[in-house]
Design a protein around this motif. Sequence first.
Motif, PDB file in Angstrom:
ATOM      1  N   LYS A 263      -3.151 -19.908  24.233  1.00  0.00           N
ATOM      2  CA  LYS A 263      -3.807 -19.194  23.136  1.00  0.00           C
ATOM      3  C   LYS A 263      -5.200 -18.718  23.548  1.00  0.00           C
ATOM      4  CE  LYS A 263      -2.062 -18.610  19.875  1.00  0.00           C
ATOM      5  NZ  LYS A 263      -1.079 -17.582  19.499  1.00  0.00           N
ATOM      6  N   THR A 264      -5.875 -19.483  24.387  1.00  0.00           N
ATOM      7  CA  THR A 264      -7.183 -19.030  24.869  1.00  0.00           C
ATOM      8  C   THR A 264      -7.044 -17.765  25.707  1.00  0.00           C
ATOM      9  OG1 THR A 264      -7.989 -21.314  24.897  1.00  0.00           O
ATOM     10  CG2 THR A 264      -9.209 -19.707  26.193  1.00  0.00           C
ATOM     11  N   ALA A 265      -6.045 -17.747  26.600  1.00  0.00           N
ATOM     12  CA  ALA A 265      -5.809 -16.542  27.395  1.00  0.00           C
ATOM     13  C   ALA A 265      -5.438 -15.365  26.498  1.00  0.00           C
ATOM     14  CB  ALA A 265      -4.705 -16.816  28.414  1.00  0.00           C
ATOM     15  N   GLN A 266      -4.628 -15.610  25.451  1.00  0.00           N
ATOM     16  CA  GLN A 266      -4.242 -14.530  24.540  1.00  0.00           C
ATOM     17  C   GLN A 266      -5.450 -13.983  23.791  1.00  0.00           C
ATOM     18  OE1 GLN A 266      -1.480 -15.795  21.555  1.00  0.00           O
ATOM     19  NE2 GLN A 266      -1.138 -13.730  20.738  1.00  0.00           N
ATOM     20  N   ILE A 267      -6.333 -14.862  23.331  1.00  0.00           N
ATOM     21  CA  ILE A 267      -7.514 -14.411  22.575  1.00  0.00           C
ATOM     22  C   ILE A 267      -8.494 -13.676  23.483  1.00  0.00           C
ATOM     23  CG2 ILE A 267      -9.522 -15.240  21.284  1.00  0.00           C
ATOM     24  CD1 ILE A 267      -7.733 -17.426  20.129  1.00  0.00           C
ATOM     25  N   LEU A 268      -8.624 -14.168  24.737  1.00  0.00           N
ATOM     26  CA  LEU A 268      -9.544 -13.492  25.657  1.00  0.00           C
ATOM     27  C   LEU A 268      -9.050 -12.096  26.027  1.00  0.00           C
ATOM     28  CD1 LEU A 268     -10.542 -16.414  28.051  1.00  0.00           C
ATOM     29  CD2 LEU A 268     -11.904 -15.386  26.232  1.00  0.00           C
ATOM     30  N   ARG A 269      -7.728 -11.880  25.985  1.00  0.00           N
ATOM     31  CA  ARG A 269      -7.182 -10.544  26.305  1.00  0.00           C
ATOM     32  C   ARG A 269      -7.207  -9.593  25.118  1.00  0.00           C
ATOM     33  NH1 ARG A 269      -2.965 -13.523  28.915  1.00  0.00           N
ATOM     34  NH2 ARG A 269      -1.591 -12.997  27.162  1.00  0.00           N
ATOM     35  N   LEU A 270      -7.605 -10.050  23.950  1.00  0.00           N
ATOM     36  CA  LEU A 270      -7.663  -9.165  22.791  1.00  0.00           C
ATOM     37  C   LEU A 270      -8.732  -8.093  22.991  1.00  0.00           C
ATOM     38  CD1 LEU A 270      -7.382 -11.702  19.815  1.00  0.00           C
ATOM     39  CD2 LEU A 270      -5.631 -10.093  20.604  1.00  0.00           C
ATOM     40  N   PRO A 271      -8.431  -6.829  22.662  1.00  0.00           N
ATOM     41  CA  PRO A 271      -9.446  -5.767  22.808  1.00  0.00           C
ATOM     42  C   PRO A 271     -10.534  -5.900  21.738  1.00  0.00           C
ATOM     43  CG  PRO A 271      -7.484  -4.912  21.757  1.00  0.00           C
ATOM     44  CD  PRO A 271      -7.150  -6.325  22.142  1.00  0.00           C
ATOM     45  N   LYS A 272     -11.661  -5.371  22.058  1.00  0.00           N
ATOM     46  CA  LYS A 272     -12.767  -5.397  21.097  1.00  0.00           C
ATOM     47  C   LYS A 272     -12.515  -4.382  19.980  1.00  0.00           C
ATOM     48  CE  LYS A 272     -16.359  -6.909  24.296  1.00  0.00           C
ATOM     49  NZ  LYS A 272     -17.701  -6.617  24.882  1.00  0.00           N
ATOM     50  N   VAL A 273     -12.918  -4.777  18.786  1.00  0.00           N
ATOM     51  CA  VAL A 273     -12.738  -3.895  17.628  1.00  0.00           C
ATOM     52  C   VAL A 273     -13.942  -2.951  17.549  1.00  0.00           C
ATOM     53  CG1 VAL A 273     -12.480  -3.792  15.128  1.00  0.00           C
ATOM     54  CG2 VAL A 273     -11.396  -5.649  16.423  1.00  0.00           C
ATOM     55  N   LEU A 329      -1.213  -6.013   9.424  1.00  0.00           N
ATOM     56  CA  LEU A 329      -2.239  -7.041   9.605  1.00  0.00           C
ATOM     57  C   LEU A 329      -1.654  -8.448   9.511  1.00  0.00           C
ATOM     58  CD1 LEU A 329      -5.163  -5.478   7.503  1.00  0.00           C
ATOM     59  CD2 LEU A 329      -4.992  -5.633   9.996  1.00  0.00           C
ATOM     60  N   MET A 330      -0.753  -8.654   8.571  1.00  0.00           N
ATOM     61  CA  MET A 330      -0.149  -9.979   8.420  1.00  0.00           C
ATOM     62  C   MET A 330       0.707 -10.338   9.634  1.00  0.00           C
ATOM     63  SD  MET A 330       0.907 -10.027   4.380  1.00  0.00           S
ATOM     64  CE  MET A 330       1.622 -11.648   4.542  1.00  0.00           C
ATOM     65  N   GLU A 331       1.459  -9.353  10.133  1.00  0.00           N
ATOM     66  CA  GLU A 331       2.287  -9.621  11.312  1.00  0.00           C
ATOM     67  C   GLU A 331       1.428  -9.919  12.533  1.00  0.00           C
ATOM     68  OE1 GLU A 331       5.855  -7.469  13.921  1.00  0.00           O
ATOM     69  OE2 GLU A 331       4.873  -6.425  12.237  1.00  0.00           O
ATOM     70  N   HIS A 332       0.343  -9.153  12.679  1.00  0.00           N
ATOM     71  CA  HIS A 332      -0.552  -9.386  13.819  1.00  0.00           C
ATOM     72  C   HIS A 332      -1.240 -10.743  13.702  1.00  0.00           C
ATOM     73  CE1 HIS A 332      -4.097  -8.787  16.411  1.00  0.00           C
ATOM     74  NE2 HIS A 332      -3.248  -8.071  17.144  1.00  0.00           N
ATOM     75  N   LYS A 333      -1.647 -11.134  12.498  1.00  0.00           N
ATOM     76  CA  LYS A 333      -2.278 -12.446  12.297  1.00  0.00           C
ATOM     77  C   LYS A 333      -1.295 -13.574  12.575  1.00  0.00           C
ATOM     78  CE  LYS A 333      -4.888 -15.109   8.885  1.00  0.00           C
ATOM     79  NZ  LYS A 333      -5.406 -15.134   7.493  1.00  0.00           N
ATOM     80  N   HIS A 334      -0.034 -13.344  12.189  1.00  0.00           N
ATOM     81  CA  HIS A 334       0.982 -14.367  12.446  1.00  0.00           C
ATOM     82  C   HIS A 334       1.195 -14.562  13.952  1.00  0.00           C
ATOM     83  CE1 HIS A 334       4.576 -16.787  12.013  1.00  0.00           C
ATOM     84  NE2 HIS A 334       5.229 -15.937  12.783  1.00  0.00           N
ATOM     85  N   LYS A 335       1.167 -13.473  14.716  1.00  0.00           N
ATOM     86  CA  LYS A 335       1.314 -13.583  16.164  1.00  0.00           C
ATOM     87  C   LYS A 335       0.151 -14.357  16.783  1.00  0.00           C
ATOM     88  CE  LYS A 335       4.024  -9.350  16.806  1.00  0.00           C
ATOM     89  NZ  LYS A 335       4.044  -8.007  17.434  1.00  0.00           N
ATOM     90  N   LEU A 336      -1.043 -14.113  16.291  1.00  0.00           N
ATOM     91  CA  LEU A 336      -2.204 -14.803  16.854  1.00  0.00           C
ATOM     92  C   LEU A 336      -2.209 -16.294  16.486  1.00  0.00           C
ATOM     93  CD1 LEU A 336      -5.066 -12.191  16.276  1.00  0.00           C
ATOM     94  CD2 LEU A 336      -3.838 -12.701  18.403  1.00  0.00           C
ATOM     95  N   GLU A 337      -1.788 -16.629  15.277  1.00  0.00           N
ATOM     96  CA  GLU A 337      -1.819 -18.023  14.817  1.00  0.00           C
ATOM     97  C   GLU A 337      -0.571 -18.800  15.188  1.00  0.00           C
ATOM     98  OE1 GLU A 337      -2.460 -17.831  10.653  1.00  0.00           O
ATOM     99  OE2 GLU A 337      -4.635 -17.508  10.828  1.00  0.00           O
ATOM    100  N   LYS A 338       0.371 -18.153  15.873  1.00  0.00           N
ATOM    101  CA  LYS A 338       1.610 -18.824  16.227  1.00  0.00           C
ATOM    102  C   LYS A 338       1.333 -19.991  17.184  1.00  0.00           C
ATOM    103  CE  LYS A 338       6.330 -17.729  17.670  1.00  0.00           C
ATOM    104  NZ  LYS A 338       7.227 -16.671  18.210  1.00  0.00           N
ATOM    105  N   TYR A 339       1.931 -21.124  16.927  1.00  0.00           N
ATOM    106  CA  TYR A 339       1.811 -22.364  17.705  1.00  0.00           C
ATOM    107  C   TYR A 339       0.434 -23.032  17.592  1.00  0.00           C
ATOM    108  CZ  TYR A 339       6.027 -20.555  19.934  1.00  0.00           C
ATOM    109  OH  TYR A 339       7.263 -20.059  20.167  1.00  0.00           O
ATOM    110  N   MET A 340      -0.479 -22.489  16.793  1.00  0.00           N
ATOM    111  CA  MET A 340      -1.769 -23.168  16.608  1.00  0.00           C
ATOM    112  C   MET A 340      -1.599 -24.453  15.794  1.00  0.00           C
ATOM    113  SD  MET A 340      -4.305 -21.885  18.151  1.00  0.00           S
ATOM    114  CE  MET A 340      -5.532 -22.806  17.252  1.00  0.00           C
ATOM    115  N   GLY A 341      -0.554 -24.501  14.987  1.00  0.00           N
ATOM    116  CA  GLY A 341      -0.305 -25.727  14.219  1.00  0.00           C
ATOM    117  C   GLY A 341       0.027 -26.914  15.102  1.00  0.00           C
TER     118      GLY A 341
END
Length: 432
Positions: A263-273, A329-341
């Motif tokens: 998840k850290t690698a996924q968040i670091l690869r997110l583009p800047k808004v 937005l909901m689908e994208h948020k779900h992808k980012l929060e996946k497996y964080m539980g």
Amino acid sequence: MPRFLFQISSMLLLVALCNFSIAQQSQTIETQLLERLTKSKNELQALEREITNKSNTYADRLRKKEATIQELRNQAAAQQRLADEQLVSLEKLKERVEQWSAQSHYQQHILTEYSIATQMNVADGSKYRILDLAAERINAALNPAWQESDVLSSDGHIYAVPSLTLGPVSIGLETETQSAGLIIKETGQPSRMISVFNSASNKEFFALHQTGTGLYTFDPTLGNALQLHHHNEKLTDHLRKGGLWAIPILIFGALSLMIALLKTAQILRLPKVKRNLAEEIQALVNKDADHSAIDQVSSQAGPDQRELVSIARSVPVSQQRDDLLVAFLMEHKHKLEKYMGVVATSAAIAPLLGLLGTVSGMISTFKMMTIFGSGDAATVSGGISEALVTTELGLIVAIPSLVVSALLTRQIKSYCHKLENFAIKLSKISFT
């Protein structure tokens, strides 16, 4: 008229006679009552005097009995104190006898050791050889010198090495490998040499042996540091002490670490808004710019913003456009929060597993104490080690998992919040 008066007079006379008779009867009854009251009062006073006399008699007898009981108690306490004093004295005598016996046994042991070492023969007149040997040992301790000592090598052979003894510490030199080490002497086992010195200390020891001058490395702990060094356990041995409950804790820890890294690698690869993208698009729409200009401005943002712009351009301003934006937005948020539980669950369940291991270890400890008693520490150390190690592992897994979960969740919320703000602004732009 005279007859009427006579009747009245007769009636008055009868009434007077009746009153007189009643008065006499009342006086007689009153007199009788007074006599009875007086008699009762006298009887009551007599009874009270009798009760008082008997009470005094019983009180005197009770005081005598209490005095007798108190005297007997004092005598019993005196006898008990005397018995206690005799018992204490006997215990002290036993303690002194034991001390004297221990001293005697120690002296006999030393004398026997000296006798065996010198092979003394009393018939030859060498009965004072023990004292001579003691004097020699004292001189040797005050003036240490190199001597040959037999030590056990690592391959199981015994060979002689030069050794120097200073107090409780003995140093041996191995000429073949040019190394020095401590000579460990254990009761009932041959001496062995352990190499714990560095090359500089080895050179000093060999210089001391050859020239008589050199630096002597001294252990101020008198061997305790060496024992502590040998008792240092490996990580696998430490984890093995945790018992069965250490396995699920380690599994949750590994799972949490793997997901946190992904998840850290996924968040670091997110583009800047790009914050001002909605304002730039609104300015181009107001100027009636063509689609190529809008595409050029959108290409400077990340893929998530470009997707939102594509949805807004494909659908006019309506409830349908808002629903599509919200769905993306909901689908994208779900992808980012996946497996964080899983990370949060590991942070919550690891201390509970550690507590469960602690309880299990303490139950095992008390069971061993019930069977073998609490005198032998090695018997109950296994359960205590399991209890402490599982608690330690649970906290080691829980604390980093909790911190990582909080940081990653905060980053995801921040990114989603920026996208939501952009989508809200974009939903108000009409591209037609």
